[in-house]
Design an enzyme around this catalytic site. Sequence first.
Site, PDB file in Angstrom:
ATOM      1  CB  SER A  24      -1.060  -0.117   1.102  1.00 42.66           C
ATOM      2  OG  SER A  24      -2.070  -0.948   0.943  1.00 42.66           O
ATOM      3  CB  THR A  71      -4.692  -5.030   5.852  1.00 44.24           C
ATOM      4  OG1 THR A  71      -4.596  -6.180   5.163  1.00 44.24           O
ATOM      5  CG2 THR A  71      -3.219  -4.729   6.693  1.00 44.24           C
ATOM      6  CE  LYS A  75      -9.333  -5.969   4.928  1.00 46.14           C
ATOM      7  NZ  LYS A  75      -9.338  -6.451   3.659  1.00 46.14           N
ATOM      8  CG  ASN A  99     -11.143  -1.389   2.988  1.00 44.20           C
ATOM      9  OD1 ASN A  99     -11.890  -0.471   2.864  1.00 44.20           O
ATOM     10  ND2 ASN A  99     -10.627  -1.614   1.679  1.00 44.20           N
ATOM     11  CG  ASP A 114     -11.466  -5.049   0.629  1.00 46.03           C
ATOM     12  OD1 ASP A 114     -10.408  -4.396   0.092  1.00 46.03           O
ATOM     13  OD2 ASP A 114     -11.478  -5.659   1.530  1.00 46.03           O
ATOM     14  N   GLY A 140     -14.779 -15.342   4.522  1.00 49.13           N
ATOM     15  CA  GLY A 140     -13.874 -14.471   5.487  1.00 49.13           C
ATOM     16  C   GLY A 140     -14.304 -13.006   5.097  1.00 49.13           C
ATOM     17  N   GLY A 141     -13.431 -12.163   5.634  1.00 45.58           N
ATOM     18  CA  GLY A 141     -13.539 -10.693   5.659  1.00 45.58           C
ATOM     19  C   GLY A 141     -13.785 -10.045   4.075  1.00 45.58           C
TER      20      GLY A 141
END
Length: 283
Positions: A24, A71, A75, A99, A114, A140-141
Amino acid sequence: MTQQTSTPNLHCIVIGNPIAHSQSPALHHAFAAQTGVALRYQRQLCPVDEASFVAVIEAFFAGGGTGANVTVPFKQTAFDLVQARGTLSQAAQAARAVNTLAWQDGALYGDNTDGRGLINHMRELGWDVAGQTVLILGAGGATRGVVWALLDAGAAWVHIANRTPAKAQAIVADFASAPLPAKLTASGLFDVPHRPFDLVINATSSALTAEQDAPLPFDSQLRAQKAYDLMYGKPSRFLQFFAAHGAQTSDGLGMLIHQGALSFALWTGQPVDLAALGNPFAH
Ligand code: NDP
């Protein structure tokens, strides 16, 4: 082309554990160079407990921080924090995961970019999900953000299949109170309805842990016209499998870039011209 810097220094972080691998900072510095925003963007390692996360985020914004990407594994912790003390975007509410954190009107604001990042990348690929049948592997997330965006973009049917079926069923249950424009169903990884899908998405982290010669974690009868792996940066057996059966394929690097551009625009008010940017990691 780099423009004239016209804003005071902004300070952003990506917070997680582990964090050393995060791309990032390079991504956001490339966005800053293109838009002429003076930005410092750093990795922030945080102990894996809720109190530490809250303390770091409080100190960051109290010290004048502009925004934070959140991350693994924070989250859902970020969602709980903003739900208690701030304002959540519609995407974050639907995903029950945050996020992107910002400071707006004297309070915390939590978003989830996302899912829209995935949809924007698929549009760039010419993949329109409107009216399509979609299978997501994993619950998942990342799946939580992606499901809402797929429904919002007009998918006709989204089926979530997970190693632990109860987690896929819990996502479906979380959407039960909303008037859904599409069919949303769940199962185990090996109980997927027997029909070809328009699009299959790998949102498992199995490639991070599985041996290279381990059996694929899904039914080998699965077929789809298009296959998208959220993972990026290494060969994908998931994509290799569907490509061998005639699917168009993509890894998740474009999603990473698009979700980052949405966070950057939220913090700075500056849209990123991704077509003009080229490969942000080459900067
Ligand atoms: P989570 O840890 O929240 O969820 C992991 C999921 O993978 C769970 O559903 C888990 O199943 C499943 N899983 C793990 N190991 C296996 C295995 N051996 N076989 C089958 N299923 C398995 O991760 P996230 O949802 O946050 O992330 C998922 C992936 O998406 C990661 O690879 C991540 O890097 C990527 N990602 C990419 C983004 C991008 O911008 N390109 C953005 C966000 C994520 P169970 O519930 O049974 O444990």
